[in-house]
Motif scaffolding. Structure first.
Motif, PDB file in Angstrom:
ATOM      1  N   PHE A 137       8.584 -85.666  34.186  1.00  0.00           N
ATOM      2  CA  PHE A 137       7.232 -86.172  33.934  1.00  0.00           C
ATOM      3  C   PHE A 137       6.464 -86.374  35.240  1.00  0.00           C
ATOM      4  O   PHE A 137       5.271 -86.069  35.324  1.00  0.00           O
ATOM      5  CB  PHE A 137       7.296 -87.484  33.149  1.00  0.00           C
ATOM      6  N   LYS A 140       5.296 -83.110  36.553  1.00  0.00           N
ATOM      7  CA  LYS A 140       4.224 -82.534  35.753  1.00  0.00           C
ATOM      8  C   LYS A 140       2.898 -83.255  36.009  1.00  0.00           C
ATOM      9  O   LYS A 140       1.830 -82.636  36.047  1.00  0.00           O
ATOM     10  CB  LYS A 140       4.575 -82.617  34.256  1.00  0.00           C
ATOM     11  N   ILE A 141       2.982 -84.571  36.194  1.00  0.00           N
ATOM     12  CA  ILE A 141       1.774 -85.350  36.467  1.00  0.00           C
ATOM     13  C   ILE A 141       1.257 -85.091  37.874  1.00  0.00           C
ATOM     14  O   ILE A 141       0.057 -84.943  38.105  1.00  0.00           O
ATOM     15  CB  ILE A 141       2.057 -86.854  36.273  1.00  0.00           C
ATOM     16  N   ARG A 143       0.152 -83.268  40.916  1.00  0.00           N
ATOM     17  CA  ARG A 143      -0.341 -81.926  41.236  1.00  0.00           C
ATOM     18  C   ARG A 143      -0.142 -81.585  42.713  1.00  0.00           C
ATOM     19  O   ARG A 143      -0.462 -80.486  43.151  1.00  0.00           O
ATOM     20  CB  ARG A 143      -1.824 -81.825  40.876  1.00  0.00           C
TER      21      ARG A 143
END
Length: 348
Positions: A137, A140-141, A143
């Motif tokens: 997670f 993915k969060i 960047r």
């Protein structure tokens, strides 16, 4: 596994020897030293292997990690449960609760409770899954690497705060996963920047990191009276804990990268899951029972705990070879495999 990653198998092999030695009745100073970094090390090495391109979405991640971590965890937990039932039937363990409790506890996976009296070191596997899920997670969060780094620090801070304020183990060891994700992320970043960090692969840097690890680990233990122990939710002083853990990891990585090749360590590393699952609750228990029943005469050896610990570890490595062979060749499904392949923790 490609030749360029042999050092990872060597690292896992040597790390697993430290885990087994740490679970033996060795002198407190040596146990305290091992515990300063040996579990953070495993999360670090696992993070090095993380490849976000293999997990385009959560469905793929859950499918892959269920196969390689959850199913093996359940399979080995079932074996541990059957062993526990045998010992209880023979009157070799004292357990006053419902015998179905440990079976359900394998699913709850909350260490240090009546639910998981049978699983031993398998708590690490459940914790590793939660650690990887957290990092999935975060990656993915985030960047950018800076954002990922920020979230790693943030989640680790929450984990440390919970550890100090509450300290109660959570299902699937999520409380430790919030701490270990920082080491997992460090391993991931090390892979990203390892070329720029090659200058650290020097003997003098190794000595420096070893000294930092010894000193900070010693200060942490003497200052707080706590030995670092993830299983028992013990960290001591947070600053000294992280300093000793990362310096120990750094020294260890330099060491294993200087070991060109070692088939024995690579063998243990590739089969680390099996050694993790069986050494403490089964092999060590049988050794201890034999000593208590005077099957082995070790009165002299018992006067030297380090010798006894080394013998426990060495004999365990050897005696589990048939189990490693049998599981790889006849029961690969226990490792989430359909064919004979590498069986190290977190193998991709």
């Amino acid at each position: 596994m490609s030749k360029r990653l042999d050092w990872l198998d060597i690292g896992k092999g040597l790390g697993m020897l430290l885990v087994m030695l740490g679970h033996a009745a060795i002198p407190t100073p040596l146990k305290t030293y091992i515990y300063t970094f040996h579990m953070p090390l495993f999360f670090f090495l696992s993070g090095y292997l993380y490849n976000k391109d293999k997990f385009p979405n959560l469905k793929v991640f859950l499918k892959r990690r269920t196969k390689s971590l959850i199913l093996p965890y359940i399979a080995f937990s079932l074996v541990a449960y059957l062993w526990f039932l045998l010992l209880n039937h023979l009157g070799l363990v004292n357990y006053d609760n419902n015998l179905l409790t440990p079976l359900l506890g394998s699913v709850i996976a909350e260490r240090k409770t009546i639910w998981t009296v049978h699983t031993g070191a398998l708590w690490f596997v459940a914790c590793l899954f939660c650690t990887e899920l957290l990092f999935y997670f975060i990656s993915k969060i985030g960047r950018s690497k800076k954002i990922i780094g920020f979230f790693l620090l943030f989640i680790s801070a929450i984990g440390c705060f919970y550890n100090k304020a509450v300290g109660q183990p959570l299902p699937w060891n999520l409380d430790i996963a919030m701490i270990s994700v920082g080491f997992y992320g460090a391993g991931y970043f090390y892979k990203e920047f390892h070329k720029k960090l090659e200058w650290m692969n020097q003997f003098k840097i190794f000595i420096l990191l070893m000294l930092i690890n010894f000193v900070t680990g010693y200060l942490n233990f003497n200052y707080t009276g706590e030995r670092v122990d993830f299983y028992n939710s013990s960290l001591g002083n947070i600053f000294l804990f992280y300093l000793s853990a990362f310096s120990g990891i750094g020294a260890f990585v330099i060491l294993i990268k200087r070991i060109k090749k070692n088939k024995s360590l690579q063998y243990i590393g590739k089969n680390s899951f099996i050694y993790l699952a069986f050494h403490q609750k089964i092999v060590f228990f049988v050794f201890s029972l034999m000593i208590q029943k005077s099957v082995f005469n070790v009165e002299t050896i018992a006067d030297y705990p380090i010798v006894e610990g080394l013998l426990y570890t060495l004999i365990t490595v050897i005696i589990l070879v048939p189990a490693v062979y049998a599981i790889n060749h006849y029961f690969p499904f226990m490792l989430g495999k359909t064919t004979r392949k590498s069986t190290s923790l977190n193998a991709y």
